[in-house]
Enzyme design. Structure first.
Site, PDB file in Angstrom:
ATOM      1  N   GLU A 280       0.836  -1.204   0.000  1.00  9.93           N
ATOM      2  CA  GLU A 280       0.000   0.000   0.000  1.00  9.93           C
ATOM      3  C   GLU A 280       0.875   1.261   0.000  1.00  9.93           C
ATOM      4  O   GLU A 280       0.544   2.252  -0.660  1.00  9.93           O
ATOM      5  CB  GLU A 280      -0.938  -0.024   1.213  1.00  9.93           C
ATOM      6  CG  GLU A 280      -2.125   0.899   1.086  1.00  9.93           C
ATOM      7  CD  GLU A 280      -3.238   0.539   2.072  1.00  9.93           C
ATOM      8  OE1 GLU A 280      -3.915  -0.479   1.857  1.00  9.93           O
ATOM      9  OE2 GLU A 280      -3.410   1.257   3.060  1.00  9.93           O
ATOM     10  N   GLU A 283       2.097   1.700  -3.386  1.00 17.10           N
ATOM     11  CA  GLU A 283       1.003   2.181  -4.230  1.00 17.10           C
ATOM     12  C   GLU A 283       0.793   3.683  -4.030  1.00 17.10           C
ATOM     13  O   GLU A 283       0.620   4.438  -5.000  1.00 17.10           O
ATOM     14  CB  GLU A 283      -0.286   1.409  -3.907  1.00 17.10           C
ATOM     15  CG  GLU A 283      -1.439   1.791  -4.825  1.00 17.10           C
ATOM     16  CD  GLU A 283      -2.764   1.122  -4.462  1.00 17.10           C
ATOM     17  OE1 GLU A 283      -2.786   0.295  -3.524  1.00 17.10           O
ATOM     18  OE2 GLU A 283      -3.772   1.445  -5.120  1.00 17.10           O
ATOM     19  N   CYS A 307      -8.400  -1.979   3.974  1.00 14.42           N
ATOM     20  CA  CYS A 307      -8.300  -3.154   4.868  1.00 14.42           C
ATOM     21  C   CYS A 307      -9.630  -3.563   5.464  1.00 14.42           C
ATOM     22  O   CYS A 307      -9.787  -4.674   5.937  1.00 14.42           O
ATOM     23  CB  CYS A 307      -7.359  -2.877   6.031  1.00 14.42           C
ATOM     24  SG  CYS A 307      -5.768  -2.322   5.513  1.00 14.42           S
ATOM     25  N   SER A 327      -7.375   2.037  -2.432  1.00 16.00           N
ATOM     26  CA  SER A 327      -6.178   1.247  -2.692  1.00 16.00           C
ATOM     27  C   SER A 327      -6.615  -0.101  -3.246  1.00 16.00           C
ATOM     28  O   SER A 327      -7.621  -0.663  -2.820  1.00 16.00           O
ATOM     29  CB  SER A 327      -5.415   1.047  -1.390  1.00 16.00           C
ATOM     30  OG  SER A 327      -4.524  -0.035  -1.527  1.00 16.00           O
ATOM     31  N   LYS A 366     -15.522  -9.726   7.728  1.00 18.40           N
ATOM     32  CA  LYS A 366     -14.461 -10.564   7.158  1.00 18.40           C
ATOM     33  C   LYS A 366     -15.031 -11.871   6.615  1.00 18.40           C
ATOM     34  O   LYS A 366     -14.477 -12.469   5.700  1.00 18.40           O
ATOM     35  CB  LYS A 366     -13.395 -10.864   8.208  1.00 18.40           C
ATOM     36  CG  LYS A 366     -12.545  -9.664   8.573  1.00 18.40           C
ATOM     37  CD  LYS A 366     -11.451  -9.407   7.545  1.00 18.40           C
ATOM     38  CE  LYS A 366     -10.781  -8.064   7.791  1.00 18.40           C
ATOM     39  NZ  LYS A 366     -10.042  -7.600   6.631  1.00 18.40           N
ATOM     40  N   GLU A 369     -16.186 -10.872   3.324  1.00  8.76           N
ATOM     41  CA  GLU A 369     -15.050 -10.609   2.447  1.00  8.76           C
ATOM     42  C   GLU A 369     -14.473 -11.924   1.903  1.00  8.76           C
ATOM     43  O   GLU A 369     -14.172 -12.046   0.710  1.00  8.76           O
ATOM     44  CB  GLU A 369     -13.967  -9.848   3.221  1.00  8.76           C
ATOM     45  CG  GLU A 369     -12.769  -9.445   2.377  1.00  8.76           C
ATOM     46  CD  GLU A 369     -11.665  -8.805   3.205  1.00  8.76           C
ATOM     47  OE1 GLU A 369     -11.375  -9.300   4.311  1.00  8.76           O
ATOM     48  OE2 GLU A 369     -11.092  -7.810   2.751  1.00  8.76           O
ATOM     49  N   GLU A 374     -14.246 -12.612  -5.954  1.00 13.54           N
ATOM     50  CA  GLU A 374     -12.908 -12.283  -6.483  1.00 13.54           C
ATOM     51  C   GLU A 374     -11.796 -12.811  -5.586  1.00 13.54           C
ATOM     52  O   GLU A 374     -10.636 -12.820  -5.972  1.00 13.54           O
ATOM     53  CB  GLU A 374     -12.687 -10.825  -6.737  1.00 13.54           C
ATOM     54  CG  GLU A 374     -13.272  -9.621  -6.190  1.00 13.54           C
ATOM     55  CD  GLU A 374     -14.631  -9.444  -5.605  1.00 13.54           C
ATOM     56  OE1 GLU A 374     -15.539 -10.274  -5.834  1.00 13.54           O
ATOM     57  OE2 GLU A 374     -14.798  -8.468  -4.902  1.00 13.54           O
ATOM     58  N   CYS A 523     -10.599  -1.875  14.485  1.00 19.53           N
ATOM     59  CA  CYS A 523     -10.913  -3.303  14.644  1.00 19.53           C
ATOM     60  C   CYS A 523     -11.073  -3.714  16.107  1.00 19.53           C
ATOM     61  O   CYS A 523     -11.785  -4.671  16.402  1.00 19.53           O
ATOM     62  CB  CYS A 523      -9.814  -4.143  14.012  1.00 19.53           C
ATOM     63  SG  CYS A 523      -9.393  -3.605  12.365  1.00 19.53           S
TER      64      CYS A 523
END
Lengths: 593, 154
Positions: A280, A283, A307, A327, A366, A369, A374, A523
């Site tokens: 990141e 990036e 994230c 990102s 999560k 996710e 993908e 988190c």
């Protein structure tokens, strides 16, 4: 100041204090249900009713501000009878299959029933007359209306903390229910799966979708090699579900417990958190170069972190035009998953088809996710099962492990080493701090100019934080950044994320880099963390995270030896071809409801 | 089904985009189309920058803000106690016979929807019903046939 009497004891409190808060100061416990310290007053469950001498009716302590000379009784016969009836009425609309319920012994209604209404029920059971359905559509949580007592904590959570309002109160009277838009499945509405409602639901109406049995099955399957990763925020909260006070760091004991549960390899999400920083950070610097030097109009700035899967789904629904600002880095969980079935499988010489990849997360999003189509860049489902902190605690109890007596142990290798920069990913501001520690050093060759590497301006519980870092003494390659002021912002809780996103979207704010975490406090306050949650508990977990960071030998992601090694042996270079294949992703525009 | 076109935008201009504009906007849509489509509720949510679930929550609270497809003429027969005692059931079965639908249903040509309603305040002239905004009172199976036939000819 206002003086009043509660149960004949005098107390002086500030004006505007509620009767409930005043009673707490005296150590007088008034039961509550719809009340939650993170949320506005609702006053709808009536469990907290108390008697005010001279008043015609009982009053709700949570909603009533104190006034001079009040004479309150919290335990009179009238109050006791009313409270019993109120709890009974709530129970009459609640499908009380307690022994089969996931929230058994963790249910606030059950606790109240235990105190006030045992024996014969005095009201008709209305649940069997109601047609109810259980919404299992989300991979993250279940919504069971037959257990809902309509306290509306979830509705307030979704509106006030998350600015999503995926659920609202619909219909009226006996038909009143908590509903998504036109009662659509939760998987087909704007819900981010953040689980903040799950964390605050007092009953079993909203619970995480559990995968404990599937994980046990994998562990007991001799053909499977089960790897487990643990997120940074889990180690500072797991203790709460196992008898410790909030803020206790249990990292080493947790590793031992996971080994005793039978996982074949106990690894750390912190490893891929460090990797995320490299990817990141690179990036961000690449984007800055493209915009500032190459004047590339197709590169989007500011860059948002990626994230937090709750935040990702939020922006996909609400600000799809800003998806290029996200990102492209996968979250540490998904980077880990992609590498577990490629790099790890190769190194350990294990058939990736036999690897079951489990992650322990403070998060319900999560689970969603991991289910995204993908997230299969290894050729398999990169992460097979996601368990919350709470579910891990359940497994530890199921296995009969005496957690307190465990000897602490260290993570396995490979993909087990980490730095302090990775562990602070678990708190709001942590990803930013970790990124700055690395990016600044990459560009200038010197550590960030903050005592002990502690970048205090990006820390803390303020909803939106801003900071400016002046870049000085750049190396030749990064000369174009000399003297530049890197403007960053940090938001936690989607209500704050929305403020920042709106400001960026309307051009009212100009930043280069923005960290967003969907949950309050980051988190550490995730939807999968131990219940209850409030700001004091979250602060303690946050202190524990920063203390964990201070105790690490290495505190900068780029110094993680396994990260250095994986680029040498496998990934070649940050943002390189292999990285893009395994560690980066893309996003999808979604409907606005 | 209908498409609102520019209606929601126009109504938002007229009533404003604050939370309290929600009710008048929904009422005006229903005035024009008899019910709220999902599409129209999402449009209202977007205009007012609130969630679609909130719009649905508000609409579903009010009996007269229908979120199910309704015919051009919505018949609401009072089901409350006075009208019940004065022969509401006969009125309903007469309407069901003539329109070939049951309570809650809409005719295939989308001309009529038959519903029951709570008290509409015409107890002294029970049994009573509404067709759209118009009350009809002192109903008998004979008079209700005439009323319905009148709407069929419109």
């Amino acid at each position: 100041m206002v003086t009043l009497k509660i149960n004949d004891q005098e107390v002086k409190v500030a004006e505007g204090t509620t009767v409930l808060e005043a009673a707490k100061q005296l150590g007088v416990n008034i039961p509550t249900l719809c009340n939650h310290p993170d949320l506005c007053v609702a006053g709808n469950c009536r469990v907290c009713v108390v008697e005010q001498k001279g008043a015609r009716t009982l009053i709700a302590a949570c909603a009533m501000p104190v006034s001079e000379g009040m004479d309150i009784h919290t335990n009179s016969l009238k109050v006791r009878n009313a409270r019993k009836h109120i709890v009974e009425l709530l129970l009459s609309e609640h499908r009380a299959d307690c022994t089969k319920c996931y929230k058994n012994q963790k249910c606030e209604l059950q606790t109240l029933a235990n105190e006030y209404s045992f024996g014969e029920h005095i009201f008709l059971d209305l649940v069997e007359d109601h047609a109810y359905n259980i919404d299992r559509s989300s991979p993250s949580f279940l919504k069971d209306d037959s257990k809902c007592i309509r306290c509306q904590r979830c509705v307030r959570t979704c509106a006030q903390l998350q600015h999503v309002s995926a659920i609202a109160v619909a219909n009226k009277g006996a038909h009143m229910k908590i509903s998504s838009f036109h009662d659509r499945p939760m998987s087909h509405v704007v819900c981010t799966n953040c689980g903040q409602c799950v964390n605050r639901c007092p009953t079993g109406a909203l619970t995480e979708k559990t995968y404990i049995d599937q994980v046990w099955d994998a562990i007991y399957d001799p053909d499977k090699h089960v790897v487990v990763q643990t997120a940074p925020a889990v180690r500072v909260a797991l203790g709460e579900d196992l008898g410790y006070d909030p803020g206790e760091r249990v990292t080493g004991k947790m590793v031992t417990a996971l080994r005793q549960l039978g996982f074949d390899s106990v690894l750390d999400t912190d490893f891929t958190a460090d990797l995320t920083i490299i990817e990141e950070g690179t990036e961000l610097l690449t984007r800055l170069k493209k915009v500032l030097v190459e004047k590339d109009k197709n590169t989007a700035l500011p860059m948002f972190t990626s994230c937090s899967p709750g935040w990702i789904k939020f922006i996909e629904h609400k600000y799809p035009h800003m998806l290029p600002n996200l990102s492209t880095c996968k979250s540490p969980q998904q980077m880990f998953g992609a590498l577990a079935k490629t790099f790890y499988a190769q190194k350990r010489n294990i058939d990736p088809a036999k690897i079951v990849s489990v992650s322990i997360m403070p998060c319900t999003a999560k689970k969603y996710e991991a289910d995204r189509p993908e997230m299969r860049s290894s050729g398999y489902k990169d992460i097979d099962f996601v368990l919350t902190t709470r579910e891990l605690a359940v497994m530890i109890k199921q296995a009969g492990i005496d957690f307190r007596t465990l000897e602490p142990a260290r993570y396995d290798s490979i993909m087990g080493s980490s730095t302090g920069a990775a562990v602070i990913f678990g708190a709001t501001g942590g990803v930013m701090e970790a990124a700055l520690r690395t990016a600044y050093e990459l560009v200038t060759g010197k550590p960030v100019p903050f005592t002990n590497l502690n970048i205090t301006p990006v820390r803390g519980m303020e909803g939106v934080k801003e900071a400016t870092v002046k870049i000085e003494g750049t190396t030749e390659e990064w000369r174009f950044l000399e003297g530049a002021e890197l403007k960053v912002a940090i938001a936690h809780g989607l209500v704050n994320a929305n403020k920042v996103a709106k400001a960026v979207s309307t051009g009212k704010a100009s930043y280069h880099f923005i960290e967003i975490m969907a949950c309050p406090g980051g988190c550490i306050g995730g939807g999968g963390q131990p219940i209850p949650t409030n700001v004091e508990i979250r602060k303690k977990r946050m202190e524990a995270i920063y203390s964990e960071d201070m105790h690490m030998d290495l505190r900068k992601s780029h110094e993680n030896p396994e990260v250095v090694a994986i680029y040498k042996e496998f990934l070649e270079k940050p943002n390189g071809h292999k990285s893009h294949e395994l560690l980066h992703t893309h996003y999808i525009e979604r409907e606005s409801y | 089904m209908y498409h609102t076109g520019n209606l929601v935008k126009e109504l938002a201009e007229k009533h404003g985009r604050k939370r309290e504009s929600l009710m008048p906007i929904l009422q005006d849509i229903v005035k024009k189309y008899n019910y709220l489509t999902d599409e129209s509720m999402v449009e209202v949510a977007t205009e007012l920058d609130i969630s679609a679930a909130e719009v649905y929550g508000t609409a579903s609270f009010y009996t007269f803000l229908d979120t199910q497809e309704r015919g051009k003429n919505v018949i609401r027969v009072c089901k409350t106690i006075t009208c019940s005692m004065k022969g509401k059931n006969d009125i309903i079965s007469t309407i069901e016979d003539i329109l070939k639908i049951r309570v809650g249903e809409t005719t295939p040509d989308k001309m009529f929807t038959l519903l029951e309603t709570n008290c509409i305040g015409w107890c002294h002239k029970a049994p009573a019903m509404l067709i759209n905004d118009m009350p009809y009172t002192d109903l008998t199976p004979e008079t209700v046939i005439d009323v319905i036939k009148g709407y069929m000819r419109k």
